[in-house]
Design a protein around this motif. Sequence first.
Motif, PDB file in Angstrom:
ATOM      1  N   GLU A 145       0.929  -7.757  -3.185  1.00  0.00           N
ATOM      2  CA  GLU A 145       2.108  -6.970  -2.868  1.00  0.00           C
ATOM      3  C   GLU A 145       2.228  -6.750  -1.365  1.00  0.00           C
ATOM      4  O   GLU A 145       3.319  -6.812  -0.794  1.00  0.00           O
ATOM      5  CB  GLU A 145       2.040  -5.616  -3.584  1.00  0.00           C
ATOM      6  CG  GLU A 145       2.162  -5.699  -5.098  1.00  0.00           C
ATOM      7  CD  GLU A 145       3.520  -6.222  -5.548  1.00  0.00           C
ATOM      8  OE1 GLU A 145       4.503  -6.057  -4.785  1.00  0.00           O
ATOM      9  OE2 GLU A 145       3.608  -6.798  -6.645  1.00  0.00           O
ATOM     10  N   LEU A 194      10.105 -14.136  -1.366  1.00  0.00           N
ATOM     11  CA  LEU A 194       9.581 -12.899  -1.923  1.00  0.00           C
ATOM     12  C   LEU A 194       9.499 -13.016  -3.435  1.00  0.00           C
ATOM     13  O   LEU A 194      10.127 -13.884  -4.045  1.00  0.00           O
ATOM     14  CB  LEU A 194      10.474 -11.713  -1.533  1.00  0.00           C
ATOM     15  CG  LEU A 194      10.750 -11.513  -0.034  1.00  0.00           C
ATOM     16  CD1 LEU A 194      11.616 -10.283   0.164  1.00  0.00           C
ATOM     17  CD2 LEU A 194       9.452 -11.390   0.736  1.00  0.00           C
ATOM     18  N   GLN A 195       8.730 -12.127  -4.054  1.00  0.00           N
ATOM     19  CA  GLN A 195       8.604 -12.177  -5.504  1.00  0.00           C
ATOM     20  C   GLN A 195       9.914 -11.840  -6.195  1.00  0.00           C
ATOM     21  O   GLN A 195      10.239 -12.413  -7.234  1.00  0.00           O
ATOM     22  CB  GLN A 195       7.521 -11.196  -5.973  1.00  0.00           C
ATOM     23  CG  GLN A 195       6.113 -11.652  -5.693  1.00  0.00           C
ATOM     24  CD  GLN A 195       5.113 -10.618  -6.156  1.00  0.00           C
ATOM     25  OE1 GLN A 195       4.718  -9.749  -5.389  1.00  0.00           O
ATOM     26  NE2 GLN A 195       4.712 -10.703  -7.388  1.00  0.00           N
ATOM     27  N   TYR A 242       2.838 -19.472   2.318  1.00  0.00           N
ATOM     28  CA  TYR A 242       1.899 -18.406   2.627  1.00  0.00           C
ATOM     29  C   TYR A 242       0.539 -18.984   3.026  1.00  0.00           C
ATOM     30  O   TYR A 242      -0.154 -18.457   3.876  1.00  0.00           O
ATOM     31  CB  TYR A 242       1.734 -17.464   1.429  1.00  0.00           C
ATOM     32  CG  TYR A 242       2.886 -16.513   1.262  1.00  0.00           C
ATOM     33  CD1 TYR A 242       2.923 -15.330   1.986  1.00  0.00           C
ATOM     34  CD2 TYR A 242       3.947 -16.801   0.427  1.00  0.00           C
ATOM     35  CE1 TYR A 242       3.986 -14.443   1.854  1.00  0.00           C
ATOM     36  CE2 TYR A 242       5.015 -15.931   0.287  1.00  0.00           C
ATOM     37  CZ  TYR A 242       5.030 -14.755   0.999  1.00  0.00           C
ATOM     38  OH  TYR A 242       6.087 -13.892   0.874  1.00  0.00           O
ATOM     39  N   PHE A 257       3.516  -9.918   0.314  1.00  0.00           N
ATOM     40  CA  PHE A 257       4.955 -10.091   0.142  1.00  0.00           C
ATOM     41  C   PHE A 257       5.729  -9.049   0.954  1.00  0.00           C
ATOM     42  O   PHE A 257       6.801  -9.333   1.491  1.00  0.00           O
ATOM     43  CB  PHE A 257       5.341 -10.012  -1.338  1.00  0.00           C
ATOM     44  CG  PHE A 257       4.973 -11.244  -2.115  1.00  0.00           C
ATOM     45  CD1 PHE A 257       5.640 -12.436  -1.881  1.00  0.00           C
ATOM     46  CD2 PHE A 257       3.969 -11.223  -3.063  1.00  0.00           C
ATOM     47  CE1 PHE A 257       5.310 -13.585  -2.592  1.00  0.00           C
ATOM     48  CE2 PHE A 257       3.636 -12.371  -3.768  1.00  0.00           C
ATOM     49  CZ  PHE A 257       4.298 -13.557  -3.538  1.00  0.00           C
ATOM     50  N   ASN A 258       5.205  -7.844   1.068  1.00  0.00           N
ATOM     51  CA  ASN A 258       5.867  -6.807   1.861  1.00  0.00           C
ATOM     52  C   ASN A 258       5.879  -7.169   3.340  1.00  0.00           C
ATOM     53  O   ASN A 258       6.837  -6.870   4.056  1.00  0.00           O
ATOM     54  CB  ASN A 258       5.179  -5.456   1.653  1.00  0.00           C
ATOM     55  CG  ASN A 258       5.502  -4.843   0.304  1.00  0.00           C
ATOM     56  OD1 ASN A 258       6.507  -5.184  -0.317  1.00  0.00           O
ATOM     57  ND2 ASN A 258       4.646  -3.945  -0.160  1.00  0.00           N
ATOM     58  N   PRO A 279      13.470 -11.627  -4.889  1.00  0.00           N
ATOM     59  CA  PRO A 279      14.520 -11.698  -3.872  1.00  0.00           C
ATOM     60  C   PRO A 279      15.816 -11.032  -4.307  1.00  0.00           C
ATOM     61  O   PRO A 279      16.533 -10.473  -3.480  1.00  0.00           O
ATOM     62  CB  PRO A 279      14.708 -13.205  -3.661  1.00  0.00           C
ATOM     63  CG  PRO A 279      14.152 -13.851  -4.879  1.00  0.00           C
ATOM     64  CD  PRO A 279      13.029 -12.977  -5.329  1.00  0.00           C
ATOM     65  N   ARG A 315       6.052 -10.184   4.488  1.00  0.00           N
ATOM     66  CA  ARG A 315       7.125 -11.183   4.612  1.00  0.00           C
ATOM     67  C   ARG A 315       8.485 -10.483   4.602  1.00  0.00           C
ATOM     68  O   ARG A 315       9.397 -10.871   5.335  1.00  0.00           O
ATOM     69  CB  ARG A 315       7.006 -12.199   3.482  1.00  0.00           C
ATOM     70  CG  ARG A 315       8.037 -13.313   3.488  1.00  0.00           C
ATOM     71  CD  ARG A 315       7.863 -14.309   4.626  1.00  0.00           C
ATOM     72  NE  ARG A 315       6.630 -15.053   4.621  1.00  0.00           N
ATOM     73  CZ  ARG A 315       6.439 -16.224   4.013  1.00  0.00           C
ATOM     74  NH1 ARG A 315       7.413 -16.758   3.290  1.00  0.00           N
ATOM     75  NH2 ARG A 315       5.289 -16.851   4.114  1.00  0.00           N
ATOM     76  N   LYS A 316       8.640  -9.464   3.790  1.00  0.00           N
ATOM     77  CA  LYS A 316       9.908  -8.726   3.738  1.00  0.00           C
ATOM     78  C   LYS A 316      10.184  -8.058   5.076  1.00  0.00           C
ATOM     79  O   LYS A 316      11.342  -7.982   5.516  1.00  0.00           O
ATOM     80  CB  LYS A 316       9.884  -7.680   2.623  1.00  0.00           C
ATOM     81  CG  LYS A 316      11.210  -6.942   2.433  1.00  0.00           C
ATOM     82  CD  LYS A 316      11.173  -6.045   1.211  1.00  0.00           C
ATOM     83  CE  LYS A 316      12.531  -5.388   0.970  1.00  0.00           C
ATOM     84  NZ  LYS A 316      12.900  -4.428   1.978  1.00  0.00           N
ATOM     85  N   ALA A 354      15.590  -7.172  -3.489  1.00  0.00           N
ATOM     86  CA  ALA A 354      15.236  -6.681  -2.155  1.00  0.00           C
ATOM     87  C   ALA A 354      16.431  -5.978  -1.510  1.00  0.00           C
ATOM     88  O   ALA A 354      17.527  -6.536  -1.401  1.00  0.00           O
ATOM     89  CB  ALA A 354      14.770  -7.836  -1.283  1.00  0.00           C
TER      90      ALA A 354
END
Length: 628
Positions: free
Chosen positions: A132, A175-176, A100, A135-136, A178, A138-139, A181
Motif C-alpha cells: 500500500e 495504481l491498484q 515498480y 502504491f501511495n 485508478p 506512486r500516487k 483515486a
Amino acid sequence: MKSEFLKLVIVFVSMLAPSLLAAQGIDAQLRIAAVKSDSNYIFGEGWGDTPADADKNALASLLSKIGTTVDSRFNLTEEEKVDDSGIDSKRDVKLVMNTYSQATLTNTETINLRQKNGEYYAFRYMLRLELEKIFNSRKDRVEDYVRTAMRSEEKGRVDDALRYLNWAYVLLHSLQNPADAKMQIEGDKQLLVNWIPNKIKEILEQVSVEVANVTDDNQVDVMFYYKGEPAAGVAYTYWDGKNNSPLNTAKDGMSHLSFPADQTVNDVLLVVETTFNESSQVDRELDMMMSSFKPLKFMEARKSIGVEDKALKADKGAKKDFQAQVTAGKSEGVTPLDKKEAKEYAAILTEVLKSVKSKSYKPNSEFFTEEGLEMFNRLLSYGNASILGEPDPGFYPFGKRVVARSVPMNFSFKNNRRNFVEDVTFTFSPDKKIESVAFGLGGAAREDVFSQGVGAWSDSVKMVIVTFLENYKTAFALKRLDYIRSIFDDNAYIIVGHKLQQMERRSNDGGGFSMVPKYEFVRKSKEEYMTQLEKCFKSNEFVNINFADNDVQKSAFGGDTFGIQIRQDYYSEHYGDQGYLFLFVDLNDADKPVIKIRTWQPERDPELTPNVAKNSRDFGIYSNSTFR
C-alpha cells in the motif's frame, strides 16, 4: 512459540547445502528462516552464476509473488478493460509490477549467500503491508504532476500542462485502484480518472492558431493563442504535404512552418501534442508505462489553418500579435539605454542578423570577441537557425556591458525529431564587441523573475538574475563546459538526490520490518560533477533544458545572493531526466556569478519540509531556508 520457531529454523537450515553453511554464518540462515516463517512477508529466491544473476532471479521471483498478490486487488473499470483505453487487465498487472521493479523495488531487503562450487544464492523480501505504501508513493507522484500542470496552465504553458497531465494519467493506471483515486483540486475532491481527460480536453478547446505571415518561399509564421492570449508554450506537429513534421515548440505564441518549395500550401492541419512519448524518458517508470499504454486521443487537438484550395493568407490580428511578441522580449520593466547610446550597438547587431537571414552565418568577425564569435558559430550550428518576424531588440545596461534582447529564432536539427523556438540575446563587452550569445527565458519565466522583485530589487539586479539564468541554460545547449566550470565555486556544495526504499525495524509488532521511502543525497566534488557532465556532452548531439517552473528568493545572507528553485526538464539525444534544481548564487559581482550550492532531486522529499503542506510549491524541495 519460541520452540516452534527454532524447529522451523532447524528444518530450514538442514535443507541448505553443507557447503553453503560452511561458507556463511548462521545469522543469515536465521534471518531467512524468520522471514519464511512469517506470513506478513513476501519473498523471492534466486540462484545464478554471479551475485547479479542470483539477485535478478530473486527479484523476478519476488515480483511474481507480488503480481499474484495484487492481481485480484487491482480495480479496473469495465471501460478500462477495452481496447480504447489501452488497458488489458491481465497484461496490466504484469506491466505495472515491472515498472515498480525498475526502481521502487530495487532496494528491498536482500541477503546474498555463496556456495563453494561458485553458485550464488539471493533472497529478497518485503512486508505485504508495504504494498500500500508503494502504491501511495506512486500516487504522490501522480498528484505532483497534476499540481505542476495546473501551475503551468495558469501561466499559459500549454505544452507543460498537457505533458504533465498526460503523464499523470498514465501513471494513475499503475495504481491498484485508478478508478477510485481522488485529489483535492480547487476545493473539491476530484476523481482523477475523469478529471484529467476532461481537463486536457478543456485546455485543448482553448487553444487556437492563426497565420501571421506567409513568404514566397513557402515559409509560414503562425501564432498560437491560449484563452485568447499568446500561449507561452505549445508543442505540435503538422503535415507539410509530404511528411509529418518533427515535434515543433511554439514559444510565447510564435512558431514557424516550413514546406517544400514545390508544395502548394493551402489549408494545413496541425495537431497539438498531448502524449510527449519521446520525452517520457525523463522518468524511467513512466517510460515503461508509456511504451505499452495506448494514449488518449482528442479531436480537440486538431487545429486547421487556411481554406481548402485557397492559398494561405495572413490574419491581420495574428500578424500584429506576432510582431508584438517578437519585440516583447525587450519589455523587461527595466530602463533601456537612450536611443542615441544604443545606436552603435543596434548597427552592429543589424549587420550580424543579416548573415542569419541570408543563411550565410558568416558575420564580420570584427563585431565579436574571440569567445563571442565561437559562441555565435556554435549557436548557429546547434540547429538550422531562421529569424522570426522583424526583430527590434532593446538595449540595456549591464554593469560595464550592454545586453541586446531579444531576437526570436527557430532552430531545427538534421538528426533528431525536435524543433525549438528560442529568444536569442547578445551581450556586448565594454569595447562594444559581442562577447556572449544566449537563449533567453520565455515570457512567463521572465515575468516570474521581474514580478517578484518589484519595489525590492533594482533594475541592475533583475538584469543580473535573468542574464545568469539565460547563460546557465545556454551553456548546456552549447556544451560550454569551461563556462559552467567557471561559475561554480571551487568548494561548491553539489548534491544529487536519489530515492530508495529502506527497511526499518518496527517497534509496534515485535520486531518486524517496515519499508519506508528514503532519499540518499550524495555530495559530489566540483571535478566529479564536471567529469560527469563532460561525458554527457560528448555522447549527445543536443542538450535542451526547459524551466517548467521557477522561483527566485532573496537570501538573508546579505548582498545580492539568491536562492533559485527550478522545476527542470533535461533533454538530450540519449538521455533525459526531470526533477527539482536549487541554485544558491552569489551575484554581487555581475561579471562573475558564483554558484555556491547546487542540489538536484528527482522528486519531492517530505522529510525536507515536514511542516509544509503538500499543495505548497515549497513542499519537499530545497530552498534558502534549508541552508540557514
